[in-house]
Design an enzyme around this catalytic site. Structure first.
Site, PDB file in Angstrom:
ATOM      1  CG  HIS A  32      44.286   8.398  26.599  1.00  0.00           C
ATOM      2  ND1 HIS A  32      44.421   9.441  25.812  1.00  0.00           N
ATOM      3  CD2 HIS A  32      44.546   7.316  25.605  1.00  0.00           C
ATOM      4  CE1 HIS A  32      44.783   9.156  24.600  1.00  0.00           C
ATOM      5  NE2 HIS A  32      44.855   7.729  24.376  1.00  0.00           N
ATOM      6  CD  GLU A  56      42.663   8.796  21.495  1.00  0.00           C
ATOM      7  OE1 GLU A  56      43.912   8.456  21.142  1.00  0.00           O
ATOM      8  OE2 GLU A  56      42.263   8.106  22.123  1.00  0.00           O
ATOM      9  CB  SER A 111      37.173   2.528  18.805  1.00  0.00           C
ATOM     10  OG  SER A 111      38.191   2.634  19.600  1.00  0.00           O
ATOM     11  CE  LYS A 128      46.221   4.253  22.578  1.00  0.00           C
ATOM     12  NZ  LYS A 128      45.647   3.247  21.581  1.00  0.00           N
ATOM     13  CE  LYS A 148      42.120   1.939  25.352  1.00  0.00           C
ATOM     14  NZ  LYS A 148      41.258   1.442  24.287  1.00  0.00           N
ATOM     15  CD  GLU A 152      46.165   0.074  20.778  1.00  0.00           C
ATOM     16  OE1 GLU A 152      47.085   0.847  21.040  1.00  0.00           O
ATOM     17  OE2 GLU A 152      45.225   0.227  21.124  1.00  0.00           O
ATOM     18  CG  ASP A 210      44.469   1.646  18.271  1.00  0.00           C
ATOM     19  OD1 ASP A 210      44.265   0.549  17.620  1.00  0.00           O
ATOM     20  OD2 ASP A 210      43.939   2.319  19.339  1.00  0.00           O
ATOM     21  CD  GLU A 222      44.638   5.618  19.108  1.00  0.00           C
ATOM     22  OE1 GLU A 222      45.806   5.233  19.551  1.00  0.00           O
ATOM     23  OE2 GLU A 222      43.482   5.503  19.674  1.00  0.00           O
ATOM     24  CG  ASP A 228      42.595  -1.289  22.955  1.00  0.00           C
ATOM     25  OD1 ASP A 228      41.816  -1.528  23.982  1.00  0.00           O
ATOM     26  OD2 ASP A 228      42.349  -0.339  22.458  1.00  0.00           O
ATOM     27  CG  HIS A 241      39.523   8.322  18.460  1.00  0.00           C
ATOM     28  ND1 HIS A 241      40.760   7.883  18.828  1.00  0.00           N
ATOM     29  CD2 HIS A 241      38.614   7.750  19.048  1.00  0.00           C
ATOM     30  CE1 HIS A 241      40.456   6.743  19.838  1.00  0.00           C
ATOM     31  NE2 HIS A 241      39.013   6.719  19.894  1.00  0.00           N
TER      32      HIS A 241
HETATM   33  P1  PGA Z   1      38.759   4.434  22.813  1.00  0.00           P
HETATM   34  O1  PGA Z   1      39.950   4.400  21.904  1.00  0.00           O
HETATM   35  O2  PGA Z   1      39.136   5.136  23.969  1.00  0.00           O
HETATM   36  O3  PGA Z   1      37.664   5.307  21.914  1.00  0.00           O
HETATM   37  O4  PGA Z   1      38.403   3.063  22.906  1.00  0.00           O
HETATM   38  C1  PGA Z   1      41.016   4.257  22.324  1.00  0.00           C
HETATM   39  C2  PGA Z   1      42.015   2.996  21.669  1.00  0.00           C
HETATM   40  O5  PGA Z   1      41.273   2.348  20.904  1.00  0.00           O
HETATM   41  O6  PGA Z   1      43.050   2.731  21.879  1.00  0.00           O
HETATM   42 ZN    ZN Z   2      43.011   0.783  20.553  1.00  0.00          ZN
END
Ligand code: PGA
Ligand code: ZN
Length: 418
Positions: free
Chosen positions: A362, A204, A41, A385, A334, A283, A241, A163, A309, A154
């Site tokens: 991650h 995840e 995503s 995370k 990230k 998030e 999230d 999440e 994010d 996911h």
């Molecule tokens: P992604 O998801 O690694 O698929 O982008 C993680 C997140 O949205 O925090």
């Molecule tokens: Zn996110």
């Protein structure tokens, strides 16, 4: 001077079984390697991930071009440079690419080099990686944000929110934090089984039972926290999230149900969830360009961590914009959203200067590489995370933090949550 003598990249595979790039950097006979993760995503403003879109053998997912760029173009430019001069090497990578979103060489090729250089520098200095960032003493461990129920992009269960996480807020040590999460997860597993639902896991490592309503997931988590002997909102907090980019259409969102509703209704839905389930962190509650919705929401919450994010994509310019707009109080970090370690550290430092908390993260497609565990400790980030306590690519990060913990004070070694 420890000069780089060789750079070799190769195609390997990530936790979803998709191709990704690994780069190995050498100083004579000593080397370090790093694997780039990959999101599902993703935000529009993230740095670009180079894939061979027309390679039929790998359904367009191979990364041979990125590998070629490292082996044939990048390597020549960084040979003979000091492995300890991360900023110089990263600036060479940035200049070589010379695009806003690293579309020419790909952030995956660039980041695999940048991470490997950072690791090799620590190895040659004979220090652990976490000591090779900007924090030099009083190291602390991050609180884990464990994603224990997976939905959204996911999983394929139809859950709107991506999440559902737990954070063991009162843990005094990292081992204790792990113990608390372990108990809640095992109790959740039993509860899901007792409800005749599947205990299969998502990308995840969190469970992905075929439930459709956010509240069903939240009720299961509340019950498992209680069953483990903890109090929700005190010992263990629920964090979400939403990944709202995925739930956005023409100014409306389908967060709280399949129906698209206005920002105003979404906010009142969130406020109800916060109250009922004592949620401590949300998030990406809104989409990456919906700045007004973010600031409206931040004004209405108290003592809730609002995390950007896809909004920030670990990008300093977007973080500055978000700060001025009063969008959030926390940023998710990230490294592959921006592409180099130097830029990642700049964003972390700026975020901490303006009083934001930093959460190292991650990607949903990840690997055995545990770089982010050391990054979290070495930047005094309060949280990490990295999925559930399940699937080796997730567990590897927690195991690395347990190793680091052994070298830190045995008592009260956790970061200070705001
Ligand atoms: P992604 O998801 O690694 O698929 O982008 C993680 C997140 O949205 O925090
Ligand atoms: Zn996110």
């Amino acid at each position: 001077m420890a000069k780089i003598t060789k750079v070799v990249a190769r195609q390997v595979f990530d936790s979803r079984g998709f191709p990704t790039i690994e780069t190995e950097v050498f100083c004579r006979n000593i080397s370090s390697k790093a694997i780039c993760p990959s999101g599902a995503s993703t935000g529009t403003y993230e740095a670009y991930e180079k894939r061979d879109k027309n390679n039929k053998k790998y359904l367009g997912k191979s990364v041979f071009k990125a590998v070629y760029f490292v082996n044939k173009i990048i390597s020549k430019k960084i040979l003979k440079k000091s492995v300890h001069n991360q900023e110089l090497i990263d600036s060479i990578l940035i200049k070589l690419d010379n695009t806003n979103q690293k579309t020419k060489l790909g952030a995956n090729s660039i980041l695999s080099v940048s991470m490997a250089v950072k690791k090799l520098s620590a190895k040659i200095k004979k220090i652990p990686l976490y000591k090779n960032f900007f924090i030099k003493k009083n190291f602390r461990l991050p609180f884990p944000l464990m994603n224990i129920i997976n939905g959204g992009a996911h999983a394929n269960n139809g859950l709107r929110i991506q999440e559902f996480m737990i954070r063991p807020d009162r843990a005094k040590t990292f081992s204790e934090a792990m113990n608390i999460c372990y108990l809640v997860i095992q109790n959740l597993k039993k509860l899901i089984k007792d409800n005749n639902l599947s205990i299969a896991v998502g990308d995840e490592g969190g469970f992905a039972p075929m439930i459709k309503k956010n509240e069903e997931a939240l009720n299961l988590i509340v019950k498992s926290i209680k069953k483990s002997g903890y109090m929700n909102g005190r010992d263990v907090s629920i964090c979400l999230d939403v990944a709202a980019n995925e739930l956005y259409l023409k100014g409306k969102y389908s967060i709280h149900s399949n129906k698209y509703e206005s920002v105003k209704n979404c906010i009142s839905g969130y406020l109800k969830l916060i109250k009922k389930y004592k949620i401590k962190s949300i998030e990406d509650p809104f989409a990456e360009n919906d700045w007004k919705a973010w600031s409206n929401f931040l004004k209405k919450v108290k003592n809730v961590q609002i995390v950007g994010d896809d909004l920030y994509v670990t990008n300093l310019q977007r973080l500055k914009k978000g700060f001025l707009n009063m969008s959030t109080n926390t940023i998710l970090i990230k490294p592959n959203q921006i592409g180099t370690i130097t830029e990642t550290l700049e964003v972390i430092k700026f975020a901490q200067q303006i009083g934001f908390q930093t959460i190292i993260s991650h990607r949903s497609g990840d690997s055995e590489d545990t770089f982010i565990s050391d990054l979290a400790v070495g930047t005094n980030s309060t949280q990490i995370k990295t999925g559930s306590l399940c699937r080796s690519e997730r567990v590897a990060k927690y195991n690395q933090l347990l190793r680091i913990e052994q070298y830190l004070p045995k008592k009260n070694n956790m970061a200070k949550l705001k």
